[in-house]
Design a protein around this motif. Sequence first.
Motif: not given
Length: 262
Positions: A181, A184-186, A188-189, A222, A225, A227
Motif C-alpha cells: 500500500r 504502490a500508486s494505487w 491508498s485505494a 480491484a 471495485q 477497497d
Amino acid sequence: MLHDHFALNAMGDGRVAWSPLLLVGPAGIGKTEAARWLAERLALPFRVFDMASAQSGSPLAGSEAFWSNSEPGLLFELLAYQPKANAVVVLDELDKTEQVRQYDPLAALYTLLEPRSARSFTDLSIRDFAIDASHINWIATANSVDGIPSPLLSRLTVLHVHAPTPDQVARIAQNIYGRMRAEASWGSAFVPSLDEAVLAKLKHLPPRSLGLALRRALGHAARDQRDHIQPKDLQLVSDGGKRSIGFTAGLTVQRQSMHPLS
C-alpha cells in the motif's frame, strides 16, 4: 543477540550496528523478509544483493576503470546517495554463489566483512579515494552452510532459522500488505489492514508466496471495485489446477482440407 549489540552501542554513539549475520534455513521461509522487516523497524536504508546471479564482484564493488562500461558498485552508490552510513545490505542466497577464480563474486566480501579493512574500501571504478564501509550492517541468507568458503564463514555469525508459525506468517502477510500500500500508486485505494478472515487463509501459505498471493488478490478486488480483499480472492491464488491463458481458453482448431493452387 541483536539486543547485546544494541546495548553495547548505546553506551557509545548510539549507532545501530551488529556483526555480519548469516541466516540459514529452508527456502521460502522468509529470511529476506525478516531482514527487510528489521531494516524498516530501525528506519535504515535497505538493499538486497542477489548472490545466486552474481557472475563477478563488480555489481557489489564496482568494475575496473579500464572497461568502457565501468561503473561504481552497489556499496559506493548506497553510501554516496543515502543519508545514513549504516544501511542493511542482504547477501541473498550466499550458498548459491558461483565461484570462479578470476571473477569471484565473493572476493570483495573478505575485505568488507572485516570492520578494520572495510574502513578503507576502494571501489574498483573509482580508485582515487577510499570509502568507509565499516558501518554497513550485513545479513547473508543461505539454505545451507555447505559451499560457503570457511574463511568467509568465519566472518559471519550463523543463525539457524526455523519455519515461522502460522501466526507469524499472518504478521508477515500484514507487513507485506502494508508495504504494498505504501509503495504502490494505487495503495491508498485499499483499507489499511487485512481482516482476520483473510489472514486465516494467508497464514497457511509459505512466506515466499505471500507477495504474489496478495498482489493477485488485490487485483481481483480491484476488478470487483472493492477497497478490501475477501477470502474468496485468495481461493483463486491457492488453486493449483492448470488454467488457460487469455484467448487460448476453449480454443478449438478445425482441420480443413487443402486444395492445390490452380
